[in-house]
Design an enzyme around this catalytic site. Sequence first.
Site, PDB file in Angstrom:
ATOM      1  N   ASP A 188     -69.056  64.941  41.858  1.00 33.37           N
ATOM      2  CA  ASP A 188     -69.348  63.519  42.114  1.00 33.37           C
ATOM      3  C   ASP A 188     -70.171  62.993  40.938  1.00 33.37           C
ATOM      4  O   ASP A 188     -71.177  63.586  40.584  1.00 33.37           O
ATOM      5  CB  ASP A 188     -70.119  63.399  43.431  1.00 33.37           C
ATOM      6  CG  ASP A 188     -70.279  61.964  43.900  1.00 33.37           C
ATOM      7  OD1 ASP A 188     -69.961  61.675  45.058  1.00 33.37           O
ATOM      8  OD2 ASP A 188     -70.755  61.122  43.102  1.00 33.37           O
TER       9      ASP A 188
ATOM     10  N   ASP B 245     -64.830  58.427  41.865  1.00 36.51           N
ATOM     11  CA  ASP B 245     -65.778  59.302  41.149  1.00 36.51           C
ATOM     12  C   ASP B 245     -66.000  60.645  41.831  1.00 36.51           C
ATOM     13  O   ASP B 245     -66.971  61.321  41.529  1.00 36.51           O
ATOM     14  CB  ASP B 245     -67.126  58.588  40.965  1.00 36.51           C
ATOM     15  CG  ASP B 245     -68.032  58.680  42.178  1.00 36.51           C
ATOM     16  OD1 ASP B 245     -67.525  58.679  43.317  1.00 36.51           O
ATOM     17  OD2 ASP B 245     -69.244  58.767  41.976  1.00 36.51           O
ATOM     18  N   GLU B 246     -65.117  61.023  42.735  1.00 36.54           N
ATOM     19  CA  GLU B 246     -65.424  62.170  43.573  1.00 36.54           C
ATOM     20  C   GLU B 246     -64.144  62.935  43.922  1.00 36.54           C
ATOM     21  O   GLU B 246     -63.135  62.319  44.246  1.00 36.54           O
ATOM     22  CB  GLU B 246     -66.069  61.617  44.846  1.00 36.54           C
ATOM     23  CG  GLU B 246     -66.578  62.586  45.807  1.00 36.54           C
ATOM     24  CD  GLU B 246     -67.018  61.871  47.097  1.00 36.54           C
ATOM     25  OE1 GLU B 246     -67.282  62.584  48.050  1.00 36.54           O
ATOM     26  OE2 GLU B 246     -67.057  60.624  47.140  1.00 36.54           O
TER      27      GLU B 246
HETATM   28  P1  TTP Z   1     -71.111  57.080  45.189  1.00 40.11           P
HETATM   29  O1  TTP Z   1     -70.656  58.371  44.567  1.00 40.11           O
HETATM   30  O2  TTP Z   1     -71.372  57.058  46.645  1.00 40.11           O
HETATM   31  O3  TTP Z   1     -72.443  56.583  44.478  1.00 40.11           O
HETATM   32  P2  TTP Z   1     -72.877  56.668  42.959  1.00 40.11           P
HETATM   33  O4  TTP Z   1     -71.892  57.431  42.143  1.00 40.11           O
HETATM   34  O5  TTP Z   1     -73.134  55.273  42.465  1.00 40.11           O
HETATM   35  O6  TTP Z   1     -74.270  57.403  43.020  1.00 40.11           O
HETATM   36  P3  TTP Z   1     -74.560  58.935  43.345  1.00 40.11           P
HETATM   37  O7  TTP Z   1     -73.234  59.590  43.575  1.00 40.11           O
HETATM   38  O8  TTP Z   1     -75.266  59.470  42.138  1.00 40.11           O
HETATM   39  O9  TTP Z   1     -75.428  58.918  44.555  1.00 40.11           O
HETATM   40  O10 TTP Z   1     -70.061  55.958  44.889  1.00 40.11           O
HETATM   41  C1  TTP Z   1     -69.327  55.886  43.673  1.00 40.11           C
HETATM   42  C2  TTP Z   1     -69.120  54.447  43.242  1.00 40.11           C
HETATM   43  O11 TTP Z   1     -68.459  53.741  44.284  1.00 40.11           O
HETATM   44  C3  TTP Z   1     -70.413  53.704  43.013  1.00 40.11           C
HETATM   45  O12 TTP Z   1     -70.900  53.859  41.692  1.00 40.11           O
HETATM   46  C4  TTP Z   1     -70.041  52.298  43.332  1.00 40.11           C
HETATM   47  C5  TTP Z   1     -68.946  52.408  44.361  1.00 40.11           C
HETATM   48  N1  TTP Z   1     -69.476  52.108  45.728  1.00 40.11           N
HETATM   49  C6  TTP Z   1     -69.342  50.825  46.223  1.00 40.11           C
HETATM   50  O13 TTP Z   1     -68.778  49.955  45.569  1.00 40.11           O
HETATM   51  N2  TTP Z   1     -69.861  50.546  47.468  1.00 40.11           N
HETATM   52  C7  TTP Z   1     -70.506  51.477  48.215  1.00 40.11           C
HETATM   53  O14 TTP Z   1     -70.980  51.168  49.332  1.00 40.11           O
HETATM   54  C8  TTP Z   1     -70.630  52.815  47.688  1.00 40.11           C
HETATM   55  C9  TTP Z   1     -71.349  53.875  48.482  1.00 40.11           C
HETATM   56  C10 TTP Z   1     -70.106  53.073  46.451  1.00 40.11           C
HETATM   57 MG    MG Z   2     -71.185  59.279  42.748  1.00 37.87          MG
END
Ligand code: TTP
Ligand code: MG
Length: 451
Positions: free
Chosen positions: A11, A105-106
């Site tokens: 991730d 991203d995951e």
């Molecule tokens: P995440 O992987 O949940 O968050 P992140 O990568 O920003 O942070 P981290 O993993 O380090 O905690 O989500 C990936 C992307 O998806 C995030 O950058 C933006 C988008 N996203 C949204 O648009 N709305 C949301 O509610 C979430 C959770 C994520």
């Molecule tokens: Mg992330």
Amino acid sequence: MRAEASILHLDLDAFFAAVEQRDKPSLRGKPVVVGGILGRGVVSTASYEARKFGVHSAMPTHEARRLCPNAAYLSGRFGAYRVASRQVMAILRSLSPLVEPLSLDEAFVDLAAGGHTDFSLDALTRLGQEVREQVRTATGGLTASVGIGSSKFIAKLASEQAKPDGLVIVPVGTEVDRIAQLGVRAIPGVGPATAERLYRLGILTVTDLRAATANELRRELGGTTAAWLTDLAYARDDRGISGSREVKSISIEDTFAQDHTRMEDLEPITARDAHEVAARLRKSGMFARTITLKLKLADFTTHTRSRTLLGAVDSNETIAAVAIELLGQQRHLLPQGIRLLGVGVSGFTNEAQEALFEISASRLDESRIDLPPVTVRHGALNYRPGDDVTHAVHGPGWVWGTGMGLVTVRFETAETGPGPIRTFQVDDPELSSTPVRVPDEDPSGPGWIEE
Ligand code: TTP
Ligand code: MG
């Protein structure tokens, strides 16, 4: 659960914000918030610098501005996020043919299916660090957190514990102890509704869950959920990695402990579900045209209603407004008792079609639904904060701010140091939006997410 730690979960850290910091050197090390920056918009993500102030995903942007007024507020560049996502997924697919992306991203990777046979701590540490390094190089500096374990549940938990910019490997045999202190929300599939019901039973942690009687759980949650929770509480998770598949809809359902008959009770549930669906949609980097509401009555008959908008949307308000409108249309069913309510979206596109949506918004206005203001793009003249622009003389830069017929641009790129700021008239003919280079569609790439 497998006999060896052969599932990897990766991730990216603060994904959208990290891409912005990569391409905008003046924002590195600073609070950055990406999301809907107008009106009732919500935060998509915040850089770790902004998280220190309490800013997080799905928070209303006006609240983020109160907590962290000095952050850069950017509206997001999905083209750039998609390119980065593709680079990362390509690296994962070089590890194994079995890669299951969950969002941009995951993803999960089945290492065993990729022919890996050495699952010693040493070998996995080398592998995990190498993947993280490859991601950093291929994306021009994005950091990823990686977890490796014997199941999806454990691998994902490990990558969360590795955040930010880390690697956690959970040795086989340590899983049950490792999850004992977790709250029940950490269990996959436990959403707000299930968690609330568990809290009412006094079950807050995985250990509490282990102590609950099978009968009690079955009575409160139904047989399927009860069995699932009991398995996960002991880290028994044999879900396979399903490979890439196209997801055509995203939905969420709530089964109620007691049937609901009142609009006042169902409206907030509909709104909450719509917000959750919208968040998952945004996370996948997509927009949806069709919104569906599903009701199951006390007699188990199912009634589904959909509405297709003229343009694709991703905002909490619009999806909730349409879902509530669909609920209103089925009002006559309420006296029979509603057992289950679901909200779904489908008809995905990669881009919002805001101008088109305006037409349907005005149609919705006729049905007196309160919708957020719609931004209409006037070609290149509607610059949004964070957008890429090019000036005939000064070269490439990004929109730092706009207003009063002016646009302020910072001239810097990923390859330069922090650059200077200059202000222009919005209609300055020497200034234009930088065209987004949309990469070729790759069916196993992003836009493919978990249902
Ligand atoms: P995440 O992987 O949940 O968050 P992140 O990568 O920003 O942070 P981290 O993993 O380090 O905690 O989500 C990936 C992307 O998806 C995030 O950058 C933006 C988008 N996203 C949204 O648009 N709305 C949301 O509610 C979430 C959770 C994520
Ligand atoms: Mg992330």
